[in-house]
Design a protein around this motif. Structure first.
Motif, mmCIF file in Angstrom:
data_model
loop_
_atom_site.group_PDB
_atom_site.id
_atom_site.type_symbol
_atom_site.label_atom_id
_atom_site.label_comp_id
_atom_site.label_asym_id
_atom_site.label_seq_id
_atom_site.Cartn_x
_atom_site.Cartn_y
_atom_site.Cartn_z
ATOM 1 N N ILE A 78 -56.951 -68.806 53.681
ATOM 2 C CA ILE A 78 -57.043 -70.165 53.161
ATOM 3 C C ILE A 78 -57.683 -70.160 51.775
ATOM 4 N N ALA A 79 -58.656 -69.286 51.562
ATOM 5 C CA ALA A 79 -59.249 -69.153 50.228
ATOM 6 C C ALA A 79 -58.191 -68.731 49.215
ATOM 7 N N ALA A 80 -57.304 -67.818 49.617
ATOM 8 C CA ALA A 80 -56.229 -67.383 48.720
ATOM 9 C C ALA A 80 -55.278 -68.533 48.412
ATOM 10 N N ALA A 81 -54.965 -69.360 49.416
ATOM 11 C CA ALA A 81 -54.090 -70.509 49.187
ATOM 12 C C ALA A 81 -54.739 -71.496 48.219
ATOM 13 N N LEU A 82 -56.042 -71.723 48.369
ATOM 14 C CA LEU A 82 -56.744 -72.625 47.462
ATOM 15 C C LEU A 82 -56.702 -72.101 46.030
ATOM 16 N N ARG A 83 -56.866 -70.801 45.864
ATOM 17 C CA ARG A 83 -56.795 -70.232 44.509
ATOM 18 C C ARG A 83 -55.425 -70.485 43.885
ATOM 19 N N GLN B 286 -74.998 -69.739 47.852
ATOM 20 C CA GLN B 286 -74.104 -69.690 49.003
ATOM 21 C C GLN B 286 -73.331 -68.387 49.084
ATOM 22 N N GLY B 287 -73.331 -67.631 47.985
ATOM 23 C CA GLY B 287 -72.602 -66.370 47.976
ATOM 24 C C GLY B 287 -71.108 -66.541 47.931
ATOM 25 N N SER B 288 -70.631 -67.674 47.377
ATOM 26 C CA SER B 288 -69.191 -67.928 47.341
ATOM 27 C C SER B 288 -68.856 -68.750 46.121
ATOM 28 N N ALA B 289 -67.735 -68.441 45.495
ATOM 29 C CA ALA B 289 -67.251 -69.226 44.360
ATOM 30 C C ALA B 289 -66.061 -70.079 44.743
ATOM 31 N N GLU B 290 -65.685 -70.064 46.038
ATOM 32 C CA GLU B 290 -64.521 -70.842 46.456
ATOM 33 C C GLU B 290 -64.826 -72.333 46.455
ATOM 34 N N TRP B 291 -63.789 -73.118 46.295
ATOM 35 C CA TRP B 291 -63.940 -74.572 46.276
ATOM 36 C C TRP B 291 -62.738 -75.202 46.943
ATOM 37 N N PRO B 292 -62.897 -75.835 48.058
ATOM 38 C CA PRO B 292 -64.076 -75.932 48.906
ATOM 39 C C PRO B 292 -64.435 -74.561 49.496
ATOM 40 N N ARG B 293 -65.671 -74.402 49.905
ATOM 41 C CA ARG B 293 -66.110 -73.138 50.479
ATOM 42 C C ARG B 293 -65.425 -72.924 51.824
ATOM 43 N N THR B 294 -64.865 -71.741 52.023
ATOM 44 C CA THR B 294 -64.236 -71.404 53.286
ATOM 45 C C THR B 294 -64.426 -69.921 53.553
ATOM 46 N N ASP B 295 -64.676 -69.599 54.810
ATOM 47 C CA ASP B 295 -64.834 -68.202 55.193
ATOM 48 C C ASP B 295 -63.504 -67.578 55.610
ATOM 49 N N ALA C 261 -65.195 -82.439 49.938
ATOM 50 C CA ALA C 261 -65.191 -81.291 50.844
ATOM 51 C C ALA C 261 -66.559 -80.613 50.924
ATOM 52 N N LEU C 262 -67.460 -80.918 49.999
ATOM 53 C CA LEU C 262 -68.799 -80.339 50.022
ATOM 54 C C LEU C 262 -69.706 -81.137 50.952
ATOM 55 N N PRO C 263 -70.865 -80.592 51.329
ATOM 56 C CA PRO C 263 -71.840 -81.399 52.063
ATOM 57 C C PRO C 263 -72.189 -82.667 51.295
ATOM 58 N N ASP C 264 -72.470 -83.754 52.013
ATOM 59 C CA ASP C 264 -72.737 -85.039 51.358
ATOM 60 C C ASP C 264 -73.921 -84.963 50.400
ATOM 61 N N LEU C 265 -74.981 -84.306 50.823
ATOM 62 C CA LEU C 265 -76.205 -84.199 50.026
ATOM 63 C C LEU C 265 -76.626 -82.736 49.974
ATOM 64 N N ILE C 266 -76.763 -82.208 48.774
ATOM 65 C CA ILE C 266 -77.166 -80.821 48.583
ATOM 66 C C ILE C 266 -78.502 -80.812 47.852
ATOM 67 N N ARG D 279 -52.612 -75.345 60.449
ATOM 68 C CA ARG D 279 -53.772 -75.616 61.302
ATOM 69 C C ARG D 279 -55.053 -75.077 60.685
ATOM 70 N N ARG D 280 -55.017 -73.827 60.223
ATOM 71 C CA ARG D 280 -56.234 -73.222 59.667
ATOM 72 C C ARG D 280 -56.640 -73.886 58.353
ATOM 73 N N PHE D 281 -55.695 -74.277 57.528
ATOM 74 C CA PHE D 281 -56.017 -74.967 56.282
ATOM 75 C C PHE D 281 -56.683 -76.307 56.584
ATOM 76 N N THR D 282 -56.104 -77.075 57.497
ATOM 77 C CA THR D 282 -56.635 -78.391 57.827
ATOM 78 C C THR D 282 -58.030 -78.279 58.423
ATOM 79 N N GLU D 283 -58.242 -77.288 59.285
ATOM 80 C CA GLU D 283 -59.567 -77.096 59.883
ATOM 81 C C GLU D 283 -60.591 -76.657 58.837
ATOM 82 N N GLY D 284 -60.172 -75.804 57.909
ATOM 83 C CA GLY D 284 -61.125 -75.272 56.938
ATOM 84 C C GLY D 284 -61.427 -76.186 55.778
ATOM 85 N N VAL D 285 -60.439 -76.977 55.359
ATOM 86 C CA VAL D 285 -60.582 -77.804 54.162
ATOM 87 C C VAL D 285 -60.832 -79.268 54.504
ATOM 88 N N GLY D 286 -60.347 -79.702 55.653
ATOM 89 C CA GLY D 286 -60.587 -81.085 56.046
ATOM 90 C C GLY D 286 -59.404 -81.998 55.878
#
Length: 302
Positions: A193-198, A180-189, A122-127, A226-233
């Motif tokens: 959806i961030a709450a669901a991931l937690r 990035q200013g975020s501790a979420e994994w995967p990162r989502t604004d 879910a992260l960028p391929d190369l950081i 829909r929002r989960f699939t769009e945000g997380v992949g």
């Protein structure tokens, strides 16, 4: 346990590896796609990171490239097309004396069965990251230690390697998340959806359904999906399955717990349900996976 620690511990089911590579005579190097997670650290000289669909990125000593899920990439003294670079040899020659273009340290967890866990994919391929070594001198010390352990076959090196890989990955991921200013994994604004991931990450053993997750975050089921699939992949239940099975793989690798115990801990009602899902995801049964990883990877203490 925090999420980054869980992620890195799950990566231990891969085969650890590390090497120091020098490039001579203006010859770069290309890394083919693989299943796994790794990094490069430029030790001396300067070079360019090359990929299939991104502009070249200039790298200086101390810069880190995190290869999150094995995307093809290359390093070269000057920018060029990725396909113009020679592929890395399986057994590269030992560094020779004399001038060289650049030198870098590689560290990797390569997965022999299954795919790279979803949270890495879910992260960028190369950081790329330029760590603040003044603020985090431990990162520099860990890189120096791994470089030394890679160059010398001392007693205990097999145990030191995964421990150092873990720590470097943790420090790199920590600094990247801070930037990035975020501790979420995967990162989502998306806050819901961030709450669901937690909830998924913290309580994988719960009897989650799409309806229960959507109720927890206060969204209609279809909107949540829909929002989960769009945000997380990927859809919520697919992500949940991947997370549970990666935790199960780590338990198989690190503990002697029975399949029934592991199944309950990661959210399966029976060991048969867990075994079926695990085999579909990793391509081997849990028992065979446990035997193969035990033979390949030495245990690492927490």
């Amino acid at each position: 346990m925090d999420l980054v620690s869980k992620v890195v511990r799950a990566a231990r089911v891969g085969t650890p590896g590390s090497r120091v590579i020098r490039q001579y005579d203006s010859q770069g190097i290309r890394f083919s796609a693989f299943e796994g997670t790794g990094f490069h650290v430029v030790l001396r000289g300067t070079c360019w990171l090359l990929s299939e669909d991104q502009d070249p990125v200039g790298l200086e000593p101390g810069d880190v490239v995190l290869v999150t899920s094995g995307a093809p990439h290359g390093l070269n003294r000057v920018p060029c097309a990725l396909h113009d670079l020679p592929s890395m040899a399986v057994r590269p020659a030992a560094p020779r004396p004399g001038p060289f273009d650049f030198e870098f340290l590689c560290g990797v967890y390569q997965f022999q069965q299954g795919r790279t866990p979803q949270y890495f994919r879910a992260l960028p391929d190369l950081i790329t990251l330029s760590p603040d070594y003044d603020r985090s001198p431990r990162t520099r010390a860990l890189i120096d230690l791994l470089s030394a352990e890679t160059s010398e076959a001392d007693l205990g090196a097999a145990a030191a390697l995964p421990a150092l890989l873990d720590l470097i990955l943790i420090h790199v991921l920590r600094q990247w998340h801070e930037q990035q200013g975020s501790a979420e994994w995967p990162r989502t604004d998306d806050p819901e959806i961030a709450a669901a991931l937690r909830e998924i990450h913290k309580y994988p053993q719960r009897r989650w359904t799409v309806t229960r997750l959507s109720d927890v975050v206060g969204l209609p089921r279809t909107v949540f999906t829909r929002r989960f699939t769009e945000g997380v992949g990927r859809p919520p239940m697919s992500y949940l399955t991947s997370w549970r099975l990666s935790l199960g793989a780590r338990a198989l690798r690190e503990t002697d717990a029975t399949l029934a115990t592991i199944a309950r801990e990661v959210g399966y009602s029976t060991e048969f349900a867990f075994s079926g899902a695990f085999t579909r995801e990793y391509g081997v049964s849990p028992g065979r996976f446990r035997r193969s990883t035990a033979a390949l990877i030495p245990p690492v203490a927490d």
